[in-house]
Design an enzyme around this catalytic site. Structure first.
Site, short mmCIF file in Angstrom:
data_model
loop_
_atom_site.label_atom_id
_atom_site.label_comp_id
_atom_site.label_asym_id
_atom_site.label_seq_id
_atom_site.Cartn_x
_atom_site.Cartn_y
_atom_site.Cartn_z
CG MET A 61 31.27 75.27 40.97
SD MET A 61 32.76 74.32 40.68
CE MET A 61 32.08 72.75 40.20
CD GLU A 73 14.88 71.14 36.91
OE1 GLU A 73 16.10 70.83 36.78
OE2 GLU A 73 14.06 71.02 35.98
CG HIS A 105 22.40 74.80 40.95
ND1 HIS A 105 22.54 74.18 39.73
CD2 HIS A 105 23.58 74.63 41.59
CE1 HIS A 105 23.76 73.66 39.64
NE2 HIS A 105 24.41 73.91 40.76
P1 AMP Z 1 27.65 73.00 42.09
O1 AMP Z 1 27.25 74.07 41.14
O2 AMP Z 1 27.58 71.62 41.52
O3 AMP Z 1 28.94 73.31 42.81
O4 AMP Z 1 26.54 72.98 43.23
C1 AMP Z 1 26.20 74.15 43.95
C2 AMP Z 1 25.32 73.77 45.11
O5 AMP Z 1 24.15 73.12 44.63
C3 AMP Z 1 26.01 72.78 46.06
O6 AMP Z 1 25.70 73.14 47.40
C4 AMP Z 1 25.39 71.47 45.69
O7 AMP Z 1 25.37 70.53 46.75
C5 AMP Z 1 23.97 71.90 45.32
N1 AMP Z 1 23.35 70.90 44.44
C6 AMP Z 1 23.88 70.36 43.32
N2 AMP Z 1 23.05 69.41 42.81
C7 AMP Z 1 21.99 69.36 43.65
C8 AMP Z 1 20.78 68.59 43.68
N3 AMP Z 1 20.52 67.66 42.75
N4 AMP Z 1 19.90 68.80 44.68
C9 AMP Z 1 20.16 69.74 45.64
N5 AMP Z 1 21.27 70.50 45.68
C10 AMP Z 1 22.17 70.32 44.69
#
Ligand code: AMP
Length: 280
Positions: free
Chosen positions: A30, A35, A37
């Protein structure tokens, strides 16, 4: 690096790669990249010839009283991060591109979505499953990368891929953390300095549970109540849930068995943060 805003453009680019016999990894996000991502992108770049990052704040997975409008966005910075990482294509659609007027079809799931965030955020996983199935159809990747930080989401997507026969591998990646253990999250930017300091309690509580288990503690109720007590000792923390569930079915555990997912959701002011530890 290319940026596409339409499904048609993405398909054209990916079809060309396919003709060249190249493999494709997809990292759905999103945006407001950090880090966490980047670690997913890095993994995809290592395991595939081409990597696509989608940046789309999916309105369907936000509840009415949630933070859709205030969700942080910075496409230019995200674009630089992707470029520097070596990403080949960003898919950055407008809402209307993903959900044109007269959109009537959804992907949904039972059981796995009934606990944890699913019970607290009605409709959330319907939104997640719908957008992720659309992204899988649009990009048709060989592999898709998701963070363990969103453990329920990862379990739900793995099950969806299995149940609906998507021809791809779902790769779960470890949680990237700040120096004090707080899981990196786009939502951490909402925290005031006091809340940010207090949020360290999430990781501390999970770490205590991990230690107790490795010291032989088996009592689910005790593990849970110790965590609750610890989090409640932080005045700025408001517990949404603290749960110990089966790591695969996400159903409440009666006895401690592997894999166990210990998951917490805690509010600091208006900001709701989640984290977990998997005992396996
Ligand atoms: P989001 O943009 O929050 O929807 O996250 C996109 C992807 O990044 C999802 O698969 C999350 O689980 C992953 N993600 C978010 N935060 C972390 C993190 N701290 N460590 C590893 N992966 C993450």
């Amino acid at each position: 690096m290319k940026t596409a805003e339409t499904i048609k453009e993405v398909r054209k680019i990916v079809n060309q790669w396919r003709k060249e016999g190249l493999t494709v990894g997809l990292v759905p996000t999103m945006g407001f990249l950090h880090e966490g991502h980047e670690s997913l992108m890095k993994r995809s770049l290592e395991e595939n010839d081409r990597t696509v990052v989608s940046i789309f704040v999916n309105p369907m997975q936000f509840g009415k009283s949630e933070d859709l409008d205030s969700y942080p966005r910075d496409f230019e910075k995200d674009s630089c991060i992707c470029q520097n990482a070596g990403v080949n294509l960003i898919f950055h659609p407008a809402s209307e591109e993903m959900y044109p007027a007269q959109f009537f079809t959804y992907t949904d799931m039972d059981i796995l979505t009934e606990s944890l965030c699913g019970s607290k955020r009605p409709g959330h996983f319907r939104g997640v499953c719908t957008v992720v199935s659309k992204l899988f159809h649009i990009v048709s990747p060989d592999r898709a990368y998701f963070g363990q930080k969103d453990a329920q989401q990862l379990a739900v997507i793995k099950k969806m891929v299995q149940d609906l026969n998507f021809d791809l591998e779902v790769v779960g990646c470890p949680t990237v953390r700040e120096a004090d253990g707080l899981a990196k999250s786009s939502r951490n930017t909402y925290l005031s300095p006091e809340e940010r300091k207090a949020a360290g309690i999430l990781h501390q509580a999970l770490e205590c549970a991990r230690q107790a288990i490795s010291n032989g503690e088996q009592d689910i109720a005790k593990l849970r109540s110790d965590m609750v007590q610890m989090i409640e000792s932080e005045p700025l923390a408001g517990i949404d849930y603290v749960e110990l569930v089966d790591g695969e079915t996400l159903q409440p555990l009666k006895t401690l068995e592997k894999p166990a997912l210990i998951a917490v959701a805690v509010k600091f002011g208006k900001t709701r943060l989640i984290d977990n530890y998997i005992w396996e």
